[in-house]
Structure formats: C-alpha cells, structure tokens
Design a protein around this motif. Structure first.
Motif, PDB file in Angstrom:
ATOM      1  N   ASP A 108       0.850  -1.188   0.000  1.00  0.00           N
ATOM      2  CA  ASP A 108       0.000   0.000   0.000  1.00  0.00           C
ATOM      3  C   ASP A 108       0.890   1.244   0.000  1.00  0.00           C
ATOM      4  OD1 ASP A 108      -1.795   2.038   0.380  1.00  0.00           O
ATOM      5  OD2 ASP A 108      -2.698   1.220   2.210  1.00  0.00           O
ATOM      6  N   PRO A 109       0.968   1.962  -1.121  1.00  0.00           N
ATOM      7  CA  PRO A 109       1.856   3.124  -1.189  1.00  0.00           C
ATOM      8  C   PRO A 109       1.438   4.282  -0.294  1.00  0.00           C
ATOM      9  CG  PRO A 109       0.493   3.001  -3.157  1.00  0.00           C
ATOM     10  CD  PRO A 109       0.258   1.729  -2.396  1.00  0.00           C
ATOM     11  N   THR A 110       0.208   4.222   0.257  1.00  0.00           N
ATOM     12  CA  THR A 110      -0.239   5.306   1.134  1.00  0.00           C
ATOM     13  C   THR A 110       0.207   5.085   2.577  1.00  0.00           C
ATOM     14  OG1 THR A 110      -2.380   4.273   1.646  1.00  0.00           O
ATOM     15  CG2 THR A 110      -2.253   5.670  -0.328  1.00  0.00           C
ATOM     16  N   GLN A 111       0.922   3.982   2.818  1.00  0.00           N
ATOM     17  CA  GLN A 111       1.460   3.698   4.141  1.00  0.00           C
ATOM     18  C   GLN A 111       2.985   3.829   4.103  1.00  0.00           C
ATOM     19  OE1 GLN A 111      -0.513   3.127   6.883  1.00  0.00           O
ATOM     20  NE2 GLN A 111      -2.147   3.638   5.403  1.00  0.00           N
ATOM     21  N   PRO A 112       3.598   4.269   5.206  1.00  0.00           N
ATOM     22  CA  PRO A 112       5.055   4.404   5.222  1.00  0.00           C
ATOM     23  C   PRO A 112       5.736   3.082   4.862  1.00  0.00           C
ATOM     24  CG  PRO A 112       4.097   5.482   7.144  1.00  0.00           C
ATOM     25  CD  PRO A 112       2.978   4.719   6.481  1.00  0.00           C
ATOM     26  N   LEU A 113       6.753   3.167   4.007  1.00  0.00           N
ATOM     27  CA  LEU A 113       7.457   1.969   3.559  1.00  0.00           C
ATOM     28  C   LEU A 113       8.247   1.353   4.710  1.00  0.00           C
ATOM     29  CD1 LEU A 113       8.287   0.169   1.114  1.00  0.00           C
ATOM     30  CD2 LEU A 113      10.273   1.687   0.858  1.00  0.00           C
ATOM     31  N   ALA A 114       7.995   0.058   4.950  1.00  0.00           N
ATOM     32  CA  ALA A 114       8.688  -0.672   6.009  1.00  0.00           C
ATOM     33  C   ALA A 114       9.513  -1.798   5.398  1.00  0.00           C
ATOM     34  CB  ALA A 114       7.675  -1.242   7.005  1.00  0.00           C
ATOM     35  N   TRP A 115      10.499  -2.254   6.151  1.00  0.00           N
ATOM     36  CA  TRP A 115      11.331  -3.357   5.660  1.00  0.00           C
ATOM     37  C   TRP A 115      10.484  -4.586   5.361  1.00  0.00           C
ATOM     38  CZ3 TRP A 115      16.033  -2.792   3.898  1.00  0.00           C
ATOM     39  CH2 TRP A 115      16.826  -1.736   4.349  1.00  0.00           C
ATOM     40  N   ASN A 116       9.451  -4.792   6.143  1.00  0.00           N
ATOM     41  CA  ASN A 116       8.601  -5.953   5.947  1.00  0.00           C
ATOM     42  C   ASN A 116       7.771  -5.870   4.673  1.00  0.00           C
ATOM     43  OD1 ASN A 116       7.601  -8.515   7.007  1.00  0.00           O
ATOM     44  ND2 ASN A 116       5.642  -7.445   7.317  1.00  0.00           N
ATOM     45  N   ASP A 117       7.680  -4.666   4.082  1.00  0.00           N
ATOM     46  CA  ASP A 117       6.963  -4.519   2.813  1.00  0.00           C
ATOM     47  C   ASP A 117       7.763  -5.079   1.643  1.00  0.00           C
ATOM     48  OD1 ASP A 117       4.678  -3.200   3.831  1.00  0.00           O
ATOM     49  OD2 ASP A 117       5.772  -1.292   3.868  1.00  0.00           O
ATOM     50  N   LEU A 118       9.077  -5.270   1.838  1.00  0.00           N
ATOM     51  CA  LEU A 118       9.954  -5.738   0.762  1.00  0.00           C
ATOM     52  C   LEU A 118      10.142  -7.247   0.838  1.00  0.00           C
ATOM     53  CD1 LEU A 118      12.739  -3.005   1.089  1.00  0.00           C
ATOM     54  CD2 LEU A 118      10.853  -3.033  -0.556  1.00  0.00           C
ATOM     55  N   ASP A 119      10.239  -7.867  -0.320  1.00  0.00           N
ATOM     56  CA  ASP A 119      10.527  -9.305  -0.374  1.00  0.00           C
ATOM     57  C   ASP A 119      12.046  -9.471  -0.285  1.00  0.00           C
ATOM     58  OD1 ASP A 119      10.620 -11.994  -0.749  1.00  0.00           O
ATOM     59  OD2 ASP A 119       9.615 -12.009  -2.702  1.00  0.00           O
ATOM     60  N   LEU A 120      12.564  -9.379   0.941  1.00  0.00           N
ATOM     61  CA  LEU A 120      14.007  -9.376   1.156  1.00  0.00           C
ATOM     62  C   LEU A 120      14.662 -10.718   0.871  1.00  0.00           C
ATOM     63  CD1 LEU A 120      14.104  -7.253   4.444  1.00  0.00           C
ATOM     64  CD2 LEU A 120      14.678  -6.501   2.126  1.00  0.00           C
ATOM     65  N   SER A 121      13.896 -11.782   0.887  1.00  0.00           N
ATOM     66  CA  SER A 121      14.478 -13.106   0.642  1.00  0.00           C
ATOM     67  C   SER A 121      14.673 -13.386  -0.843  1.00  0.00           C
ATOM     68  CB  SER A 121      13.588 -14.197   1.255  1.00  0.00           C
ATOM     69  OG  SER A 121      12.293 -14.180   0.666  1.00  0.00           O
ATOM     70  N   ASN A 122      14.059 -12.563  -1.699  1.00  0.00           N
ATOM     71  CA  ASN A 122      14.157 -12.797  -3.146  1.00  0.00           C
ATOM     72  C   ASN A 122      14.426 -11.494  -3.893  1.00  0.00           C
ATOM     73  OD1 ASN A 122      13.371 -15.724  -3.326  1.00  0.00           O
ATOM     74  ND2 ASN A 122      11.523 -14.927  -2.327  1.00  0.00           N
TER      75      ASN A 122
END
Length: 333
Positions: free
Chosen positions: A145-159
């Motif tokens: 959701d781009p209307t929410q502050p970007l968090a690390w958990n928003d990213l697919d860090l494992s891929n």
C-alpha cells in the motif's frame, strides 16, 4: 647555506609528501541513484528543484527543501557495512534515515512511476563516481500500500529481483539484469549499493506500475481527497540537467566525476609499473585511502597532485638558487 636557499630546499623536499598525505586523506565517495526504473529523487530533480510539476515532488520539496534534489546522488550511509536494517528504521527507507531527504519518505500513491511488466528487466544505475561493490534490488510484496510508510517488511528481502557484483560502468551507468515477478498496480523497487572497498552504501526508491503507465487510475485511486493531478510517467534527468545543477550540489566527489558526469564512470586505467621506491610510496597511499574510503583512482589523483606541487617547489628552489647566485656575484664585485 643562506636562509633563502635553505628554505627553498626544505620546501622542495617537504611539500610532496605533505601534499600526498593531505590529498590521500580526503575521503572519496561513490555516488549515484537508480536511473531505470527512475528513482524518486532523480524524478524530482528532473522536474526541476525550484518548480517541480508533480504533486508528489512538490510535497517532497515542501517537506525537505530543494537542496535534497540538487544532492540527488548522495542518499547514503558512510559506515553502513551491510547493517541496512539496523541503521534505517521503518518509514525512512527512501531517505536512508537522512533528514535532508525526508521528503522522499512521504507515503502517497501519486509518486511518478515507471511502467514495467513481469519478466526480465535491464536495470540502469546512474553513477557519478564508480566503485566496486554489490547492487541488490528488492520489490515490494503483493498487497503493498503506497499510502502507508514503507517498512522493511513490505519488501521481499528473501528474493531480490536483481543482484550484481562489480558491474562494468559505461556511459555513466552501471547496467545489470534482473527478473521481475508478476505483480499488479503500484509497487516499489528498493535498491541498495553496498561498496566493497568501503562500508559506505547508497539507497534509492523507484516507484513502478505493473500493467499500466505512471498516470493510470491505480496511481490516484487512494490519493488524498484534494484529488491531485494524475502522476506523470517517471523520467530521468538529462545529462544537461545534471551538469546545470552540479554547482548547486553539496556532494563532493573528490576527483570522481565533478567535472564531467558523462565520463566519470569510465574505468580508471592503471598506471605503468613504477620503480621500487615509487611502489613503496604508492603502497602507503593505498593504505591511507583504505582508511578514508578512497580507491585506486583517488591514489593516482593524489600522487599526481603531489607530483605537481613537488615540481612547483623544485622550480621555486631553482629560482631562489639563481637569485642567490646572481646576488652573490654582485656583492663580489
């Protein structure tokens, strides 16, 4: 030995190592930002720091000022050393927790975006000071959701969608390939460039739209009630724009592209082999550069500057010596 000749001798002998130490000690920094897909800061700089067109970039300037846009290639952490999640809190990813760039962290759906599709993608990272290191690019997860502050958990860090180590810079860009998964609507790509010759790392956020243009209905579906104008398709700054704004930038390259951004990313040629004495001096310079975050190209610039100063000192010494000799002749008559 007369005082003037003694002073000139001291200058000739002492200036070179002092100049070499001073130049080598100046920290060198890599600089850049994602050029394709266009990063937020690059987009807003391309629009013009003093009069941006899009509502998102206007809001970014209102929040953080125009200087952040002139410093578009300097979103960095000098001592990151891979500790990205430790040093950057949720909601501050696009600014890398740097208050100057806080306008880039604004959570809104109308950031100008690059249209993309799932499948192979060629990433282009605009670099104004090349260094060895590794690029990793992450995509937001489904449901972002781009209307929410970007968090690390928003990213697919494992891929990560792209990983590249020491790509070759050409024409002012690092170019490397990756694969985008299937997504829909507005998403975000987060790029981390971690240097291997220094703990310094660079960060950028690139807004993308899957299956449509940057100004499609998805871009404004959750926009503020004031109904801002649709977000334009993202576009990177031109070479002319980069050059025109260079004088306003506070980012220092220390010889890594200040004068010619279009050629600064070309590999630096290695010098010819030197005599053993020069090898010892170069080795000492390399150690100083390792301590300050510089690289081999900086050492060549430092040694060149020192050589120039040493040559100047030698000329000074010769001039003083000639004056002393001429003066002695006159006194002898």
């Amino acid at each position: 030995m007369p005082a003037r000749r003694k002073a000139a001798t001291v200058a000739a002998v002492g200036l070179a190592p002092l100049a070499l130490t001073a130049l080598a000690a100046a920290p060198a920094s890599a600089h850049g930002s994602m050029g394709d897909p266009v990063s937020r800061v690059s987009q807003c700089y391309a629009e013009g720091p003093e009069s941006p067109r899009s509502d998102a970039c206007k809001a970014a300037v209102a929040a953080g000022g125009t200087q952040a846009l002139y410093d578009w290639n300097g979103i960095r952490i000098g001592d990151a050393g891979g500790r990205h999640q430790e040093l950057i809190p949720d909601g501050r990813l696009c600014s890398a927790n740097n208050n100057e760039f806080k306008g880039l962290d604004l959570a809104r759906a109308d950031w100008p975006a690059t249209s993309v599709r799932g499948g192979s993608y060629t990433f282009k990272y605009r670099v104004t000071a090349p260094h060895k290191g590794t690029f990793k690019v992450y995509l937001t997860k489904p449901g972002y959701d781009p209307t929410q502050p970007l968090a690390w958990n928003d990213l697919d860090l494992s891929n990560p969608v792209a990983t590249a180590t020491d790509p070759v810079a050409s024409g002012g860009f690092y170019t490397f390939s990756g694969t985008l998964p299937e997504r829909s609507g507005k998403q975000l790509l987060y790029a981390i460039w971690q240097r291997s010759d220094s703990p310094e790392a660079f960060y950028s956020c690139s807004d993308v739209t899957f299956g449509g243009s940057g100004g499609d209905s998805n871009s404004t579906a959750t926009a503020a009630s004031s109904a801002p104008t649709p977000a334009p398709t993202a576009s990177a700054p031109s070479e002319a724009q980069i050059e025109d704004g260079a004088d306003r930038s506070t980012i220092e390259h220390h010889g890594h592209g200040d004068d010619d951004a279009s050629t600064s990313a070309e590999p630096v040629a290695a010098p010819a082999e030197s005599a053993p004495a020069n090898d010892v001096q170069a080795a000492g310079t390399s150690q100083n550069l390792a301590d300050t975050g510089g690289d081999s190209s900086t050492s060549y610039l430092a040694m060149g500057g020192a050589a120039t100063l040493a040559a100047g000192a030698a000329i000074l010494f010769g001039s003083v010596r000639r004056r002393a000799a001429n003066g002695g002749g006159r006194h002898g008559r």
